[in-house]
Design an enzyme around this catalytic site. Structure first.
Site, PDB file in Angstrom:
ATOM      1  N   LYS A   4       0.837  -1.194   0.000  1.00 58.57           N
ATOM      2  CA  LYS A   4       0.000   0.000   0.000  1.00 58.57           C
ATOM      3  C   LYS A   4       0.874   1.246   0.000  1.00 58.57           C
ATOM      4  O   LYS A   4       1.922   1.285   0.654  1.00 58.57           O
ATOM      5  CB  LYS A   4      -0.890  -0.044   1.253  1.00 58.57           C
ATOM      6  N   SER A  64      -9.653   1.126   3.384  1.00 52.01           N
ATOM      7  CA  SER A  64      -8.929   1.982   2.459  1.00 52.01           C
ATOM      8  C   SER A  64      -7.924   1.229   1.585  1.00 52.01           C
ATOM      9  O   SER A  64      -7.452   1.751   0.573  1.00 52.01           O
ATOM     10  CB  SER A  64      -8.187   3.077   3.232  1.00 52.01           C
ATOM     11  N   SER A  82      -9.630  -1.489   7.408  1.00 50.18           N
ATOM     12  CA  SER A  82      -9.108  -1.216   6.070  1.00 50.18           C
ATOM     13  C   SER A  82      -8.348  -2.362   5.419  1.00 50.18           C
ATOM     14  O   SER A  82      -7.961  -2.257   4.257  1.00 50.18           O
ATOM     15  CB  SER A  82      -8.218   0.033   6.098  1.00 50.18           C
TER      16      SER A  82
END
Length: 374
Positions: free
Chosen positions: A21, A97, A121
């Site tokens: 990420k 997310s 997330s």
């Protein structure tokens, strides 16, 4: 399909392909958290600890991947870098997310990936994209070099297409991790929560097929823990990212949430911390009676993209995951298929620091359901 924001070629050629990420520092590559407000951010001069651990363990780091802007949203919709397509459930949100981290695994572009989980997330996008995702015990996996710098909730966690690969990922990012033997009959406390009938039925049928001992369970402070978790997320995200509002480059949905988060007062934070203590103790006590706690990952099916434009209106997606960020317990989402073919997540929660035992119990659940290692 907008998933990869930076292509990389680091580590061992032929090693396991890993994507991370874009809140996780890679030396020499800007960390922008999929936000135009960070376009001019300084380039990291060292790897995040988890990246260094991956490279030491022989991984091949192939990409940094997209996310819901500033990791402050649950849908994965991003109008700046684009929204990662959901490879297995087209037209549905990828979840946030860590949207790119889940999508890159679901698309077969990585053997595993890393995301972060502050209020669901990792588990939410894992559920939306039909993959496995783990939020480790808080503090178990190093966050040095991970955005935000200071947090009492956020955890780096892996996504994979199988539990064995998830366990390999844990061993690579946490050198202290050691697998636990698969138990014969782990006991399961089934948390009674509100969820769509088809979601609840899918989870109940899976647990029934497992043949394992189950018993209903209720938490007095579960709803309060969800609300308290939002208070802490708002406070800590504003402290980390509130200054970016001055750039006027933050997307409208995230800017609105940050502006509202600025209003979080000390009294609300104190009440949230009190709830944290009560709920954490409640979960600890339950896990002296059960090996794991089971509940759905999401209360409903993933929304269609056109239904999910209002970030604040979809926060209820995290109703069943966020409490365990507040308490710090490890939690895992296992993919299940509903009768209509849409994804459902079976969330399993374990005792603090017992991440390996949680994964081992999950393996037994899946072996009993499907009759083979999953």
């Amino acid at each position: 399909m907008t998933i990869i924001v930076s292509e990389l070629d680091l580590g061992t050629p032929g090693g396991l392909r890993v994507a991370v990420k874009d809140t996780i520092d890679v030396e020499g590559v800007a960390t922008r958290a999929s936000s135009p407000a960070l376009e001019d951010s300084a380039v990291p001069q060292r790897h995040a600890d988890v990246v260094a651990n991956l490279l030491t363990a022989g991984a091949h780091l192939t990409a940094k991947v997209s996310l819901h802007e500033l990791a402050f949203g649950t849908t994965g919709i991003n109008r700046h870098v684009g929204t990662a397509a959901n490879p297995r459930f087209p037209g549905r949100i990828p979840g946030g997310s860590s949207s790119g981290s889940a999508a890159v695994v679901a698309a077969g572009l990585a053997d595993f990936s890393l995301g972060t989980d502050t209020g669901g997330s990792v588990r939410i996008p894992a559920c939306c994209c039909g993959v496995f995702g783990l939020k480790p015990s808080f503090g178990r996996v190093s966050r040095a070099g991970v955005m935000p710098e200071h947090t009492t909730l956020d955890c780096v966690g892996p996504f994979a297409n199988s539990l064995p690969m998830l366990e390999i990922a844990m061993g690579m990012i946490d050198p202290s991790y050691r697998p636990s033997p698969i138990p014969d009959r782990p006991t399961i406390g089934v948390l009674q929560v509100s969820a769509r009938a088809e979601v609840a039925a899918t989870v109940a049928q899976a647990l029934l097929r497992s043949g394992l001992p189950v018993q209903d369970l209720a938490f007095e402070h579960f709803t309060a823990a969800y609300e308290a978790g939002m208070v802490i997320i708002n406070r800590e995200t504003y402290q980390a990212c509130g200054h970016l509002l001055q750039s006027q480059k933050v997307g409208a949905d995230v800017a609105a949430r940050l502006s509202a988060a600025a209003m979080t007062d000390e009294a609300a934070v104190a009440r949230a911390e009190h709830t944290r203590r009560l709920f954490s103790a409640e979960v600890d006590q339950a896990l002296t009676r059960f090996d794991v706690i089971a509940l759905p990952t999401m209360p409903d099916f993933p929304l269609r993209l056109e239904e999910a434009g209002d970030t604040s209106a979809v926060l209820g997606m995290t109703a069943l995951v966020r409490p365990f960020n507040l308490s710090g317990h490890p939690a895992l989402s296992l993919p299940l298929a509903s009768e209509c073919g849409l994804p459902v997540g079976l969330q399993l929660v374990g005792a603090k620091g017992k991440d390996a035992q949680l994964l081992a119990a999950a393996q037994r659940v899946l072996m009993n359901i499907y009759g083979a290692r999953s």
